[in-house]
Design an enzyme around this catalytic site. Structure first.
Site, PDB file in Angstrom:
ATOM      1  N   GLU A  46       0.796  -1.219   0.000  1.00 56.47           N
ATOM      2  CA  GLU A  46       0.000   0.000   0.000  1.00 56.47           C
ATOM      3  C   GLU A  46       0.829   1.269   0.000  1.00 56.47           C
ATOM      4  O   GLU A  46       0.294   2.368  -0.163  1.00 56.47           O
ATOM      5  CB  GLU A  46      -0.975   0.023   1.190  1.00 56.47           C
ATOM      6  CG  GLU A  46      -0.323   0.168   2.567  1.00 56.47           C
ATOM      7  CD  GLU A  46       0.157  -1.156   3.120  1.00 56.47           C
ATOM      8  OE1 GLU A  46       1.073  -1.741   2.516  1.00 56.47           O
ATOM      9  OE2 GLU A  46      -0.356  -1.598   4.152  1.00 56.47           O
ATOM     10  N   ASP A  91      -0.543  -4.280   4.959  1.00 57.04           N
ATOM     11  CA  ASP A  91      -0.290  -4.478   6.394  1.00 57.04           C
ATOM     12  C   ASP A  91      -1.156  -5.585   6.984  1.00 57.04           C
ATOM     13  O   ASP A  91      -2.221  -5.921   6.449  1.00 57.04           O
ATOM     14  CB  ASP A  91      -0.529  -3.166   7.156  1.00 57.04           C
ATOM     15  CG  ASP A  91       0.546  -2.134   6.848  1.00 57.04           C
ATOM     16  OD1 ASP A  91       1.640  -2.533   6.417  1.00 57.04           O
ATOM     17  OD2 ASP A  91       0.280  -0.928   7.022  1.00 57.04           O
ATOM     18  N   ASP A 127      -3.044  -5.713   9.633  1.00 60.30           N
ATOM     19  CA  ASP A 127      -4.192  -5.381  10.476  1.00 60.30           C
ATOM     20  C   ASP A 127      -5.465  -5.354   9.628  1.00 60.30           C
ATOM     21  O   ASP A 127      -5.451  -5.691   8.450  1.00 60.30           O
ATOM     22  CB  ASP A 127      -3.974  -4.036  11.197  1.00 60.30           C
ATOM     23  CG  ASP A 127      -3.673  -2.902  10.217  1.00 60.30           C
ATOM     24  OD1 ASP A 127      -3.862  -3.101   9.000  1.00 60.30           O
ATOM     25  OD2 ASP A 127      -3.266  -1.832  10.677  1.00 60.30           O
ATOM     26  N   GLU A 161      -7.250  -2.893   8.459  1.00 60.16           N
ATOM     27  CA  GLU A 161      -7.192  -1.938   7.346  1.00 60.16           C
ATOM     28  C   GLU A 161      -6.417  -2.544   6.183  1.00 60.16           C
ATOM     29  O   GLU A 161      -6.819  -2.449   5.023  1.00 60.16           O
ATOM     30  CB  GLU A 161      -6.521  -0.642   7.816  1.00 60.16           C
ATOM     31  CG  GLU A 161      -6.843   0.574   6.987  1.00 60.16           C
ATOM     32  CD  GLU A 161      -8.245   1.090   7.219  1.00 60.16           C
ATOM     33  OE1 GLU A 161      -8.802   1.684   6.281  1.00 60.16           O
ATOM     34  OE2 GLU A 161      -8.796   0.889   8.324  1.00 60.16           O
ATOM     35  N   TYR A 201       5.962  -3.606  12.904  1.00 57.35           N
ATOM     36  CA  TYR A 201       4.741  -2.847  12.588  1.00 57.35           C
ATOM     37  C   TYR A 201       4.294  -2.004  13.771  1.00 57.35           C
ATOM     38  O   TYR A 201       4.262  -2.469  14.911  1.00 57.35           O
ATOM     39  CB  TYR A 201       3.631  -3.809  12.168  1.00 57.35           C
ATOM     40  CG  TYR A 201       2.440  -3.114  11.565  1.00 57.35           C
ATOM     41  CD1 TYR A 201       2.601  -2.227  10.516  1.00 57.35           C
ATOM     42  CD2 TYR A 201       1.164  -3.352  12.041  1.00 57.35           C
ATOM     43  CE1 TYR A 201       1.516  -1.572   9.955  1.00 57.35           C
ATOM     44  CE2 TYR A 201       0.062  -2.709  11.482  1.00 57.35           C
ATOM     45  CZ  TYR A 201       0.248  -1.821  10.439  1.00 57.35           C
ATOM     46  OH  TYR A 201      -0.820  -1.186   9.886  1.00 57.35           O
ATOM     47  N   ARG A 249       1.397  -0.384  14.439  1.00 60.30           N
ATOM     48  CA  ARG A 249       0.007  -0.305  14.912  1.00 60.30           C
ATOM     49  C   ARG A 249      -0.334  -1.630  15.576  1.00 60.30           C
ATOM     50  O   ARG A 249      -0.668  -2.603  14.909  1.00 60.30           O
ATOM     51  CB  ARG A 249      -0.948  -0.005  13.758  1.00 60.30           C
ATOM     52  CG  ARG A 249      -0.781   1.401  13.208  1.00 60.30           C
ATOM     53  CD  ARG A 249      -1.881   1.786  12.233  1.00 60.30           C
ATOM     54  NE  ARG A 249      -1.682   3.146  11.750  1.00 60.30           N
ATOM     55  CZ  ARG A 249      -1.017   3.457  10.642  1.00 60.30           C
ATOM     56  NH1 ARG A 249      -0.496   2.492   9.897  1.00 60.30           N
ATOM     57  NH2 ARG A 249      -0.867   4.708  10.261  1.00 60.30           N
ATOM     58  N   HIS A 256       1.204  -9.456  16.054  1.00 55.85           N
ATOM     59  CA  HIS A 256       1.546 -10.387  17.129  1.00 55.85           C
ATOM     60  C   HIS A 256       2.737  -9.954  17.973  1.00 55.85           C
ATOM     61  O   HIS A 256       3.140 -10.670  18.874  1.00 55.85           O
ATOM     62  CB  HIS A 256       1.821 -11.769  16.536  1.00 55.85           C
ATOM     63  CG  HIS A 256       0.648 -12.341  15.815  1.00 55.85           C
ATOM     64  ND1 HIS A 256      -0.574 -12.549  16.432  1.00 55.85           N
ATOM     65  CD2 HIS A 256       0.492 -12.721  14.527  1.00 55.85           C
ATOM     66  CE1 HIS A 256      -1.426 -13.050  15.549  1.00 55.85           C
ATOM     67  NE2 HIS A 256      -0.813 -13.160  14.385  1.00 55.85           N
TER      68      HIS A 256
END
Length: 821
Positions: free
Chosen positions: A9, A82, A84, A86, A284, A286, A329
């Site tokens: 993205e 990603d 998550d 989103e 990551y 978030r 995680h």
């Protein structure tokens, strides 16, 4: 052509990943979502199971075509957004919009952009997780329903242009309620007793009385008991203590700590962390997880042992408090624990160091302390003074990291005491009884607001930064500077067996950089709380987040959640729109002694104002805008009446009257037909003619022609979009390639000719004899223009078929209607 197409993205992420993959892989960016709900309509079919209407924005259509072409030529397509919700939705949109063949499409996830992590992801592909997609859809659709249905109610009942949101409105409520608590707070005074003692060796330390006195008389009576007293150590208590390190960073704890230690805004922290992640330097960013992988724990241990020794290492596994909040995680950590100083820009280096030290500290031994409490007795009374000290016996994790504290959490620091033993005689240097007042609650900082939202279970890591930015951009909240006020307090000092009293002053209530609600923020909040209590309820908002978590884990159906929400929400919106009273935050301040009419403060069309009279009276009300530092909720009657003295006539300069006034953009000076804003901190109530003349002369100098071109003056200035020159009514931006302070005749001619060419290219059709033209649209629809009258054409209109009569008809519709007699 590469056999494998990898779609991420972010272009920065694509650049980093490309370094790790061979020539058989081509990495492209989708630049975020390629499909989303339309911006100018609800985009949700509430009668058809809340089906979202996803569209590809016109700016993304070229990109979509490019990705489609690449996907057709590739043997395998790897969706690597990603990990998550989103990111899962981005992959889903890519699969649907590009019409990808399921048999040649793979979904891969990784929580760090490293060669090993990416190879592991490619070795372990999976399909799209539709539970995560549905959790993201649920959030997007529910927030769209709330925003699109509540906002028009605010336009109708308060003021056009306002907005509401499920999380943003609750955040505003927290800040408004905290401000109201501060306003309602009544400080209570008491006298605190502090003393300073010295040992036989002359070593000095402080002590205090563990109790306070309610009145000055009680405090003085206690000081009198200490006249001619002798002091000694009555008891000495030493206890071992330990301090343990904090867990590695989650999104919210990183935002809080970066605010305390680096003074980053929440949005800045996330921007910088994003760059570090995309560069492959951290995992990551978030995440709600505090877990570290076995590999990371082992790396941290090796780094600690090599730098500080075996004694400093202690392997720890942390468990988070929240269940299923995000799907990443691991906690936020460096991808390489041995890398100390990556070659990045300064802010990235500072945040990286914070993350690295926090991660290392989380795997280090406890700090071992010795805490000492000394009690000091007097020969003339039974009360005992107390002194506390702390000695670090082994620094442990404190060698690398100590967590910051918010104001409200800050503890009184303990000092180091001299060597003492029971029975030691002490000399008293002085004893003070100081009047102190209880403190109101602290205003929120960005960091403490994030902490509170997390405690209440409102929002998720990805929502905190945009929420805080939104409520500031909407003008509901601002980072205020509160000047505070002076307050006197009394202090009694016993020194050399004599008591002296003095009156001192302190500034109270001052704050800088804290989140303060504006008038419009308070009015919107009060209206929403009164009429939409459920939406603004903290427990309800937290429950919605749990619903999203259950959808993500496959335990709940997202459309059922939408139905349960909407069946109560929509009727409530309709009822409020039809029956609720308008809200203006009106406060009646008193009666004007001259006209005997009501004086009130309220929100008007152009912002907070005061008025004399009411709309129901025959005589029109008089209005005056509030000064920038004034508020509807606190302005007094006297301050309101002073505003009606504006405009203030200051005198005459160069044959034209000069006056000071306040408008919708703040205080200003008017000189003839020229308007000059006052500088920050200046008031229309105080400015004099000399200062006004300074400002007028500065304005005249700035606006004086620097040259002429084709017989017309050229002036220059600086506006909201940067430096510009003005010629023949046109504003022309001056880019950085020019020296704005030393523009040559050639530069000016070049800028003007380029602007003329650009303006000419925008005209697609014109009737010069009528002074009418059609210009290319900047943001959507083409526009018919005559002088200062403009009318937009529909997007579906064929420009070539628009006649002069059509254009005139559109312009006539834009003309103001004549008032009926």
């Amino acid at each position: 052509m590469a056999k494998n197409l990898v779609i991420v993205e972010s272009p920065a992420k694509a650049k980093t990943i490309e370094k790790f993959l061979g020539k058989d892989f081509k990495v492209e960016s989708s630049f975020g979502h390629i499909a989303d709900l339309p911006s100018k309509e609800l985009g949700v079919d509430v009668d058809n199971d809340f089906k979202p209407k996803y569209i590809v924005d016109k700016d993304k259509k070229t990109l979509v075509k490019k990705l489609k072409d690449l996907a057709k030529k590739a043997d395998l397509i790897w969706l690597a957004s990603d990990e998550d919700r989103e990111g899962e939705a981005i992959s889903w949109h890519l699969a649907e919009t590009l019409d990808l063949d399921k048999n040649k499409t793979r979904r891969i996830v990784f929580n760090s952009i490293t060669k090993s992590a990416i190879q592991k992801a490619i070795d372990n592909p999976r399909g799209i997780n539709y539970d995560l997609v549905n959790a993201q859809q649920a959030r997007r659709v529910l927030d769209r329903l709330v925003g699109y249905e509540l906002s028009p109610v605010l336009w109708k009942k308060i003021k056009p242009g306002l907005s509401a949101g499920r999380v943003q409105s609750v955040a505003v409520r927290l800040i408004v309620e905290r401000e109201r608590d501060i306003e309602a707070f009544t400080p209570e005074a008491s006298f605190r007793i502090n003393a300073e003692f010295s040992t036989a060796n002359g070593e000095v330390f402080g002590a205090k009385l563990p109790k306070t006195f309610d009145t000055r008389e009680e405090a003085e009576a206690f000081l009198k008991k200490n006249l001619q007293a002798a002091y000694a150590v009555s008891s000495l208590d030493k206890k071992p203590a330990k301090k343990s390190p904090s867990a590695p960073f989650t999104t919210s704890t990183l935002q809080q700590e970066a605010s305390r230690k680096l003074y980053f805004s929440v949005a800045r922290t996330m921007q910088v962390a994003q760059r570090l992640y995309e560069a492959g330097l951290i995992t990551y960013m978030r995440t709600d997880s505090v877990n570290l992988s076995p590999e990371a724990i082992n790396e941290a241990k090796q780094a600690i042992v090599s730098m500080y020794g075996e004694r400093y290492s202690k392997v720890r596994n942390y468990k988070g408090k929240s269940k299923g909040a995000q799907e990443a995680h691991e906690a936020i950590r460096p991808t390489d624990m041995t890398l100390q100083q990556p070659k990045v820009e300064r802010d990235q280096a500072r945040l990286y160091e914070l993350i690295r030290m926090r991660t290392l500290a989380s795997q280090m031994a406890d700090a071992e302390l010795e805490r000492t409490n000394v009690r000091i007795s007097a020969t003339t009374h039974e009360e005992e003074f107390s002194a506390n000290g702390e000695v670090i016996k082994f620094d442990g994790f404190l060698k690398v990291y100590l967590e910051g504290k918010d104001e409200e959490d800050a503890e009184e620091q303990e000092g180091i005491l001299p060597a003492l033993k029971e029975g030691d005689s002490l000399r008293n240097r002085y004893i003070t009884a100081t009047e102190r007042f209880t403190r109101p609650p602290y205003r929120f900082t960005e960091a403490s607001l994030v902490k509170k939202l997390e405690e209440l279970g409102i929002g998720r890591p990805s929502t905190y930064a945009p929420t805080i930015s939104t409520i500031q951009n909407r003008g509901y909240i601002e980072k205020g500077t509160i000047d505070g006020s002076e307050r006197t307090y009394r202090q009694l000092v016993l020194e050399n067996n004599a008591i002296k009293e003095s009156t001192l002053t302190e500034t109270v209530g001052s704050d800088k950089g804290k989140l303060v609600p504006t008038d419009i923020g308070m009015i919107v909040n009060d209206f929403l709380v009164e009429n939409f209590a459920n939406i603004l309820d903290y427990h309800f908002t937290a429950k919605v987040e749990k619903d999203f978590d259950e959808i993500a884990s496959g335990e709940e159906d997202w459309q059922k959640v939408m139905k349960d929400f909407y069946k109560d929400f929509h009727p409530n919106v309709v009822d409020v729109e039809e029956n609720a009273d308008r809200a203006s935050g009106e406060r009646v301040l008193g009666i004007d002694p001259k006209t005997k009419r009501q004086v009130s403060a309220r929100l008007g069309r152009f912002g907070p104002m005061v008025q004399i009279g009411t709309a129901e009276e025959e005589e029109k009300p008089l209005f005056a805008s509030l000064l920038p530092e004034q508020s509807i909720t606190t302005i007094t009657f006297e301050e309101a009446m002073d505003l009606f003295k504006l405009p203030r006539k200051l005198g005459v300069y160069e044959g034209e009257e000069v006056e000071a006034n306040v408008g919708r953009y703040g205080p200003y000076i008017r000189h003839g037909k020229k308007f000059i804003s006052l500088e920050g901190g200046e008031s229309a109530m105080d400015v004099d003619l000399d200062r006004a003349v300074e400002l007028i002369q500065a304005k005249q100098k700035a606006e004086a022609p620097i040259t002429t071109y084709e017989g017309k003056d050229v002036t220059k200035g600086t506006g909201r979009f940067g430096p510009f020159i003005k010629w023949d009514g046109m504003f022309i931006n001056v880019s950085k390639k020019y020296d704005f302070d030393d523009l040559s005749e050639k530069d000016i001619a070049e800028l003007i000719e380029a602007k003329k060419k650009k303006e000419a290219e925008r005209v697609v059709k014109e009737w010069p004899e009528e002074g009418i033209r059609i210009e290319k649209a900047r943001w959507g629809r083409h526009t018919v223009i005559k002088g200062r009258t403009k009318a937009e054409l529909g997007k579906e209109v064929d420009i070539s078929k628009v006649s002069l009569e059509d254009a005139k008809g559109l312009l006539d519709k834009k003309k103001p209607r004549k008032k009926s007699k």
